[in-house]
Design an enzyme around this catalytic site. Structure first.
Site, PDB file in Angstrom:
ATOM      1  N   ARG A 240      34.972  36.252  45.737  1.00  0.00           N
ATOM      2  CA  ARG A 240      35.771  37.473  45.719  1.00  0.00           C
ATOM      3  C   ARG A 240      37.037  37.209  46.515  1.00  0.00           C
ATOM      4  NH1 ARG A 240      33.252  38.986  42.128  1.00  0.00           N
ATOM      5  NH2 ARG A 240      32.041  40.897  41.846  1.00  0.00           N
ATOM      6  N   GLU A 269      43.013  42.587  42.828  1.00  0.00           N
ATOM      7  CA  GLU A 269      42.924  42.476  41.363  1.00  0.00           C
ATOM      8  C   GLU A 269      43.149  43.831  40.704  1.00  0.00           C
ATOM      9  OE1 GLU A 269      39.273  40.564  40.171  1.00  0.00           O
ATOM     10  OE2 GLU A 269      39.542  39.004  41.653  1.00  0.00           O
ATOM     11  N   HIS A 287      39.855  35.990  36.935  1.00  0.00           N
ATOM     12  CA  HIS A 287      38.462  36.424  37.183  1.00  0.00           C
ATOM     13  C   HIS A 287      37.591  36.234  35.928  1.00  0.00           C
ATOM     14  CE1 HIS A 287      35.725  39.325  39.624  1.00  0.00           C
ATOM     15  NE2 HIS A 287      35.015  38.501  38.892  1.00  0.00           N
TER      16      HIS A 287
HETATM   17  C1  8YV Z   1      31.621  39.926  36.466  1.00  0.00           C
HETATM   18  C2  8YV Z   1      31.483  38.952  38.793  1.00  0.00           C
HETATM   19  O1  8YV Z   1      32.194  39.670  35.251  1.00  0.00           O
HETATM   20  O2  8YV Z   1      29.236  39.551  38.392  1.00  0.00           O
HETATM   21  C3  8YV Z   1      30.140  39.434  39.192  1.00  0.00           C
HETATM   22  O3  8YV Z   1      29.973  39.696  40.401  1.00  0.00           O
HETATM   23  O4  8YV Z   1      32.256  38.650  39.601  1.00  0.00           O
HETATM   24  C4  8YV Z   1      31.964  38.809  37.388  1.00  0.00           C
HETATM   25  O5  8YV Z   1      31.588  37.562  36.941  1.00  0.00           O
HETATM   26  C5  8YV Z   1      32.061  41.272  36.937  1.00  0.00           C
HETATM   27  O6  8YV Z   1      31.702  41.515  38.242  1.00  0.00           O
HETATM   28  C6  8YV Z   1      31.514  42.360  36.062  1.00  0.00           C
HETATM   29  O7  8YV Z   1      31.385  43.571  36.746  1.00  0.00           O
END
Ligand code: 8YV
Length: 325
Positions: A240, A269, A287
């Protein structure tokens, strides 16, 4: 009357089809991002909310939660966009989708690691711009990964999957984690545990962030820690944005005080700091760690199972307990 399920983003077709068969569901056909007002009214009306990383479900939004809201079934594994404490105080269960995007996120980590150390996007930019004159003994030299030290911050599912892959590229695996992993696994991964993150960082050629975003990991790669990296080292972040002090990272990259960064995630983001666009020594992706047909389908399946289990009166397996809660 079946409980109302509100899904905030457009999900894969088969998942939406199955949701319509099973539940009383309100889908987001044009995939617009919910405004604060729409989110507030969704939590006020729904029994179950299915959000994604693009919905900030903070304390203010949850103040508007109606009496019907009993489950937030997140589509994604990270739940840093959901105020778990407020959810718990309101007796709202939160679930996520662990395990099904591990391999893809680890692949993306390796893609960024290989891509930045071998200057892939820089080379492509040069080629497309018609600036490539000819092969040169000293042109586009990068860093060989084999034989180097990779330090993984966060040795959970994704960190371990990164370690397995990196090992195949001949690197030495080092890691920092809240807890040392069991010795069998450590042996299998050939991984060296560092209790002190500071000490590990000073020795690494590549540092990879693979931890969740929590209060404890907020800017874990702070300005001070980024400053401990070796001048020839690279930073990879598929976790993140807020686990890195982004401004400090950009300053180091601009000054050439570290060699480069491969980034899939950002502090604000979808806004990316424009200073990153001006840098040659970064490889940036929007992302997309879990962006495979297979992962997005499997994430949807997990949501279906979590929602169905909950509606049937059972405790879903993917309940997020949250630290210190
Ligand atoms: C997702 C991600 O696509 O799952 C996660 O935590 O960072 C991503 O790969 C996204 O969060 C979908 O809500």
């Amino acid at each position: 009357m079946k409980p109302l399920i509100i899904v905030t983003r457009k999900l894969p077709e088969q998942i939406e089809k199955r949701m319509k068969e099973l539940f009383n569901v309100r889908l987001n056909n044009d995939d617009h991002i919910f405004s604060q007002e729409e989110l507030k009214s969704a939590v006020g009306e729904a029994s179950i909310l299915v959000p994604t990383v693009t919905d900030k479900i903070d304390a203010d939004i949850l103040t508007n939660a109606g009496p019907a809201l009993k489950l937030i079934a997140n589509y994604g594994v990270g739940v840093d966009h959901i105020d778990l404490k407020s959810a718990r105080n309101k007796m709202i269960t939160v679930t996520n989708t662990p395990g099904v995007l591990t391999e893809d996120t680890a692949d993306m980590t390796m893609a960024l690691m290989l891509g930045i150390t071998r200057r892939m996007s820089e080379g492509e930019r040069m080629l497309r711009a018609g600036k490539w004159q000819t092969w040169s003994p000293t042109g586009m030299l990068g860093m060989r990964l084999s034989g180097k030290k990779v330090g993984i911050i966060g040795m959970g599912r994704i960190g371990q999957a990164v370690a397995l892959r990196a090992k195949a590229f001949g690197v030495e695996i080092h890691y920092h984690n809240r807890q040392q992993i069991n010795s069998l696994l450590e042996k299998e991964l050939d991984a060296t545990y560092w209790k002190s993150l500071d000490q590990m960082i000073t020795q690494m050629d590549v540092v990879s962030l693979n931890c969740p975003s929590t209060a404890d990991t907020f800017q874990i790669m702070s300005k001070r820690r980024l400053g401990l990296m070796q001048n020839h080292a690279y930073l990879i972040n598929t976790a993140r944005g807020d686990v890195v002090e982004e401004d400090a990272l950009i300053e180091l990259l601009e000054a050439g005080s570290i060699a480069g960064a491969g980034l899939d995630v950002y502090e604000n983001e979808p806004n990316v700091n424009p200073r990153l666009f001006a840098l040659e020594n970064v490889l940036i992706a929007p992302h997309m760690g879990s962006a495979t047909e297979e992962a997005r389908q499997a994430m949807g399946e997990k949501v279906l199972i979590n929602v169905k289990t909950f509606i049937d009166g059972h405790s879903p397996r993917d309940r997020v307990l949250g630290e210190g809660l």
